[in-house]
Scaffold this motif. Structure first.
Motif, PDB file in Angstrom:
ATOM      1  N   LEU A  37       0.853  -1.183   0.000  1.00 38.01           N
ATOM      2  CA  LEU A  37       0.000   0.000   0.000  1.00 38.01           C
ATOM      3  C   LEU A  37       0.892   1.238   0.000  1.00 38.01           C
ATOM      4  N   SER A  38       0.785   2.042  -1.040  1.00 39.91           N
ATOM      5  CA  SER A  38       1.567   3.275  -1.081  1.00 39.91           C
ATOM      6  C   SER A  38       0.639   4.476  -1.053  1.00 39.91           C
ATOM      7  N   VAL A  39       1.125   5.539  -0.446  1.00 41.91           N
ATOM      8  CA  VAL A  39       0.338   6.741  -0.190  1.00 41.91           C
ATOM      9  C   VAL A  39       0.816   7.878  -1.076  1.00 41.91           C
ATOM     10  N   SER A  40      -0.145   8.678  -1.554  1.00 49.89           N
ATOM     11  CA  SER A  40       0.196   9.903  -2.286  1.00 49.89           C
ATOM     12  C   SER A  40      -0.820  10.984  -1.945  1.00 49.89           C
ATOM     13  N   ASP A  41      -0.436  12.207  -2.211  1.00 48.90           N
ATOM     14  CA  ASP A  41      -1.309  13.379  -2.121  1.00 48.90           C
ATOM     15  C   ASP A  41      -2.008  13.590  -0.776  1.00 48.90           C
ATOM     16  N   PRO A  42      -1.306  13.453   0.370  1.00 45.79           N
ATOM     17  CA  PRO A  42      -1.989  13.746   1.627  1.00 45.79           C
ATOM     18  C   PRO A  42      -2.253  15.246   1.763  1.00 45.79           C
ATOM     19  N   VAL A  43      -3.478  15.582   2.155  1.00 46.65           N
ATOM     20  CA  VAL A  43      -3.886  16.975   2.325  1.00 46.65           C
ATOM     21  C   VAL A  43      -4.779  17.059   3.555  1.00 46.65           C
ATOM     22  N   LEU A  44      -4.515  18.030   4.411  1.00 46.39           N
ATOM     23  CA  LEU A  44      -5.360  18.284   5.567  1.00 46.39           C
ATOM     24  C   LEU A  44      -6.433  19.275   5.160  1.00 46.39           C
ATOM     25  N   VAL A  45      -7.703  18.896   5.367  1.00 46.30           N
ATOM     26  CA  VAL A  45      -8.824  19.757   4.985  1.00 46.30           C
ATOM     27  C   VAL A  45      -9.823  19.837   6.130  1.00 46.30           C
ATOM     28  N   GLU A  46     -10.653  20.860   6.087  1.00 47.66           N
ATOM     29  CA  GLU A  46     -11.768  20.960   7.024  1.00 47.66           C
ATOM     30  C   GLU A  46     -13.038  20.604   6.282  1.00 47.66           C
ATOM     31  N   GLU A  47     -13.786  19.654   6.846  1.00 47.38           N
ATOM     32  CA  GLU A  47     -15.055  19.231   6.259  1.00 47.38           C
ATOM     33  C   GLU A  47     -16.082  19.178   7.375  1.00 47.38           C
ATOM     34  N   ALA A  48     -17.157  19.897   7.220  1.00 45.95           N
ATOM     35  CA  ALA A  48     -18.241  19.890   8.213  1.00 45.95           C
ATOM     36  C   ALA A  48     -17.709  20.115   9.627  1.00 45.95           C
ATOM     37  N   ASP A  49     -16.902  21.143   9.781  1.00 46.47           N
ATOM     38  CA  ASP A  49     -16.353  21.524  11.087  1.00 46.47           C
ATOM     39  C   ASP A  49     -15.481  20.460  11.745  1.00 46.47           C
TER      40      ASP A  49
END
Length: 104
Positions: A28-40
């Motif tokens: 399992l490889s990971v790409s494009d991690p992004v921290l976002v706010e969704e519904a508070d």
């Protein structure tokens, strides 16, 4: 908004390291991690590629702001464990399955 402890590229590289060899042989490889706010709430959005199956998934892990206060190495280990738990349980645990959806 809080920030991740590493750049997106560095976090993806660190999250792609296996905790131990997987008995199913899937990498399992990971790409494009992004921290976002969704519904508070904070959500870590990332993509997972499974080899050799060729599957690609988008995951959305809910985070508590205190998660970002963890030691950066511990933060990565906890996230990687969650990724592997999601992979192993996505077909049997409805709550865990909601974290991801297949995009390829």
């Amino acid at each position: 908004m809080p920030e991740l402890p590493f750049s997106s590229e560095e976090l993806a590289r660190r999250l792609s390291r296996e905790l131990a060899p997987r008995p199913d042989g899937i990498a399992l490889s990971v790409s494009d991690p992004v921290l976002v706010e969704e519904a508070d709430r904070l959500v870590l959005r990332l993509q997972i590629a499974a080899r050799p199956t060729g599957e690609v998934w988008e995951l959305r892990f809910p985070l508590d702001p205190v998660d970002l206060d963890l030691d950066p190495v511990a933060f990565v280990l906890v996230l990687r464990a969650n990724i592997e738990e999601w992979w192993d349980c996505k077909d049997a645990e409805p709550h865990v399955a909601t974290w991801g959806h297949r995009i390829g």
